[in-house]
Each structure stands twice: as structure tokens, then as C-alpha cells.
Design a protein around this motif. Structure first.
Motif, PDB file in Angstrom:
ATOM      1  N   ASP A   1      -5.259  -7.894   2.877  1.00 34.23           N
ATOM      2  CA  ASP A   1      -6.006  -7.968   1.694  1.00 34.23           C
ATOM      3  C   ASP A   1      -4.899  -7.466   0.778  1.00 34.23           C
ATOM      4  N   ALA A   2      -4.252  -6.439   0.937  1.00 26.76           N
ATOM      5  CA  ALA A   2      -3.369  -6.054   0.121  1.00 26.76           C
ATOM      6  C   ALA A   2      -2.315  -6.658  -0.133  1.00 26.76           C
TER       7      ALA A   2
ATOM      8  N   LYS B   1      -2.155  -9.917   0.428  1.00 25.81           N
ATOM      9  CA  LYS B   1      -2.447 -11.263  -0.173  1.00 25.81           C
ATOM     10  C   LYS B   1      -2.394 -10.957  -1.553  1.00 25.81           C
ATOM     11  N   THR B   2      -2.794  -9.843  -2.231  1.00 20.28           N
ATOM     12  CA  THR B   2      -3.078  -9.814  -3.590  1.00 20.28           C
ATOM     13  C   THR B   2      -1.676  -9.237  -4.183  1.00 20.28           C
ATOM     14  N   GLN B   3      -0.812  -9.328  -3.398  1.00 22.86           N
ATOM     15  CA  GLN B   3       0.531  -8.739  -4.157  1.00 22.86           C
ATOM     16  C   GLN B   3       1.148  -9.690  -5.364  1.00 22.86           C
TER      17      GLN B   3
ATOM     18  N   ILE C   1      -7.367  -0.732   0.292  1.00 27.26           N
ATOM     19  CA  ILE C   1      -7.885  -2.172   0.825  1.00 27.26           C
ATOM     20  C   ILE C   1      -6.913  -2.316   1.994  1.00 27.26           C
TER      21      ILE C   1
ATOM     22  N   ASN D   1       0.699  -1.217  -0.103  1.00 26.95           N
ATOM     23  CA  ASN D   1       0.008   0.025   0.106  1.00 26.95           C
ATOM     24  C   ASN D   1       0.790   1.251  -0.227  1.00 26.95           C
TER      25      ASN D   1
ATOM     26  N   THR E   1      -0.117   3.375  -3.028  1.00 28.89           N
ATOM     27  CA  THR E   1      -1.501   3.581  -2.955  1.00 28.89           C
ATOM     28  C   THR E   1      -1.770   5.004  -1.817  1.00 28.89           C
TER      29      THR E   1
ATOM     30  N   LYS F   1      -8.457   2.212  -5.033  1.00 27.49           N
ATOM     31  CA  LYS F   1      -8.995   1.223  -4.041  1.00 27.49           C
ATOM     32  C   LYS F   1      -8.363   1.334  -2.608  1.00 27.49           C
TER      33      LYS F   1
END
Ligand code: GTP
Ligand code: MG
Length: 265
Positions: free
Chosen positions: A260-261, A263-265, A256, A234, A237, A254
Motif C-alpha cells: 500500500d505504501a 502504491k501511494t508513493q 501502512i 516506509n 515512517t 500511520k
């Protein structure tokens, strides 16, 4: 006259990264993560990330061209491509407090204001100041890329307020929040947008993060972005969210939560 080339220059913003700083008495024996956040943002590559950026300096290093007798650092600029392909350039400033390695008191600079006032400045100037890269650069400026801070007064467009939500090192979280409260009052006077970066979320203490969220929810329009410079989560972001507040025609990033951020890396 404007240049003749058809490509308009991308808009350029200056973002000032602020947060608790000072002597060991104020901040405990480690900082809240301002430098690491700046480092990760302007130089995101793994081998260009330095986890330690000392603020304890000799008089010579304080007077060198990088620190330039100021209590702020110029971290250079980076050009971002928005989702819609619109570029923008972001200059990054860190407002810190440099401590004398002999007296352990703040170095004497030309600006005698206390941190909280100084860090809220929306105009900055420093003749021939060089971009900061890392601690090893101080005194060896010729061995590193030399890039100058833009001449004249640099207008700060917005603030990233760092709040460390990790256990910290012998520093009370409440003291940090008290400092942040006072700092926020000063930042608000500038009328520039502010975003909170909760730092060190890789070592997050949940109830500290909740306190930060409660602090923000009492204010109008104050976003909290959960970041980790160490794990590069992030970081971009929080800067793009601030740029979006400066230019509402840009798409909203977005926001997040940290996990969550991560995990989606
Ligand atoms: P001053 O400028 O001296 O006020 O400090 P600062 O706010 O710039 O803090 P700095 O970025 O130097 O970080 C202080 C310490 O926290 C260093 O040891 C960093 O490695 C550590 N740190 C910074 N960011 C993170 C992070 O995202 N996660 C963890 N776990 N540690 C971090
Ligand atoms: Mg720092």
C-alpha cells in the motif's frame, strides 16, 4: 545560560540502527540492509543513495577518522518536520561489525564486547569521529563534507532493529531470527523503545515477513514497519514511529503495509 532567541531548539534524538552483523559465517555474503536504511533516511535524494557500503576494511580505513576504530558509524543528523509543524532533529548511528580485509576476522577495537552486547549500548562516544557518507569517502575524507559526531557521550534514545525478509544470500532465515532474538533481549535491558524495520520488502519472502510479525506479536508494544531502502518505501515512517514513542505528544504516523505504501508513493 540559554540562548536569548525566542525559537526553542528542536528536540534532538539519537537512534541506533542494529541487526545481524559479523563475518560471512554469521551474515552470509550480504548484510541485512542497515547501511542502506540509514543512507536513505539521512540522504534520501536519488543521487545520494549508495546501494553498496562495504564492511570489509583495511587496517588504515578502520583507523581513519570516519570509522575511528569503532564498530559503529555516525550517519549525521536530519531535521524532520512533523505534521503539526513540530521539528525534531535525529542523529543516526549504525551498529555494525567491520571485518579485516586481510584476516577476514573482525577488526580489533577498544570495545571487546560481542556485537549483541555492544549494539545495545545506550551511550556512545568517539573523539572527533566524522560522519560517514559512502565507502569511497574512506581515505579521501577531505574530498567529502566533513561533519563531526557531537562531542561527549551521545545518548541513544531508541533502536531500529533491522530484519531482512528477502531471500538473503546463503544465510538461513532461522539463524537471523535466532540472532535477532538474542539481540532483542539485550535491547530490552536498555529500557529504550524498539521498532522493527523489516528490510528489503521489495524482494519480500512472504512467510519470512509473517515470521517477523509473529515474533513481534509475542512482545509487548513491538511494531513492525515494512521497508525498502532500495525503493524508498516506509523509511521515514520507521524513524518517525520511533520518535513518536519517545514523544507521545506527537501525532502517530500511520503504519501502512509495504504494498500500500509503495502504491501511494
Ligand atoms: P553490514 O553493516 O555489513 O552488517 O550490512 P548492512 O546491514 O549495513 O547491509 P547493507 O545496507 O550494506 O546492505 C547489504 C546488501 O543488501 C547491499 O547489496 C544492498 O544493496 C542490499 N539492500 C539493502 N537494502 C535493500 C532493499 O531495500 N532492497 C533490496 N532488494 N536490497 C537491499
Ligand atoms: Mg552496514
Amino acid at each position: 545560560m540559554m540562548a536569548k532567541n525566542k525559537e526553542p531548539r528542536p528536540p534532538s534524538y539519537t537512534i541506533s540502527v542494529v541487526g545481524l552483523s559479523g563475518t560471512e559465517k554469521d551474515k552470509g555474503n550480504c548484510g541485512v540492509g542497515k547501511s542502506c536504511l540509514c543512507n536513505r533516511f539521512v540522504r534520501s535524494k536519488a543521487d545520494e543513495y549508495y546501494p553498496e557500503h562495504t564492511s570489509v576494511l583495511s587496517t588504515i580505513d578502520f583507523g581513519g577518522r570516519v570509522v575511528n576504530n569503532d564498530h559503529f558509524l555516525y550517519w549525521g543528523d536530519i531535521t524532520l518536520n512533523g505534521e503539526d509543524g513540530v521539528e525534531c532533529k535525529i542523529h543516526v548511528i549504525e551498529q555494525t561489525e567491520f571485518i579485516d580485509d586481510q584476516t577476514f576476522l573482525p577488526h580489533r577495537s577498544t570495545n571487546l564486547q560481542p556485537y549483541i552486547k555492544r549494539a545495545a549500548a545506550s551511550k556512545l562516544q568517539s573523539a572527533e569521529k566524522l560522519m560517514y557518507i559512502c565507502t569511497d569517502q574512506l581515505g579521501l575524507e577531505q574530498d567529502f563534507e566533513q561533519k563531526q559526531m557531537p562531542e561527549g557521550k551521545l545518548n541513544v534514545d531508541g533502536f531500529l532493529l533491522c530484519i531482512d525478509v528477502s531471500q538473503g544470500c546463503n544465510r538461513k532465515f532461522d539463524d537471523q531470527l535466532k540472532f535477532v532474538n538474542n539481540l532483542f533481549v539485550q535491547l530490552s535491558k536498555s529500557k529504550k523503545p524498539v521498532i522493527i524495520a523489516a528490510t528489503k520488502c521489495d524482494e519480500c519472502v512472504d512467510h519470512y515477513l509473517r515470521e517477523v510479525q509473529a515474533f513481534a506479536s509475542n512482545k509487548k508494544n513491538l511494531l513492525v514497519v515494512e521497508t525498502s531502502a532500495r525503493l524508498n518505501v516506509n523509511i521515514e515512517t520507521c524513524f518517525t514511529a520511533l520518535v513518536q514513542m519517545l514523544d507521545k505528544t506527537r501525532g502517530k504516523p500511520k503504519i501502512i503495509p509495504y504494498l500500500d505504501a509503495f502504491k501511494t508513493q
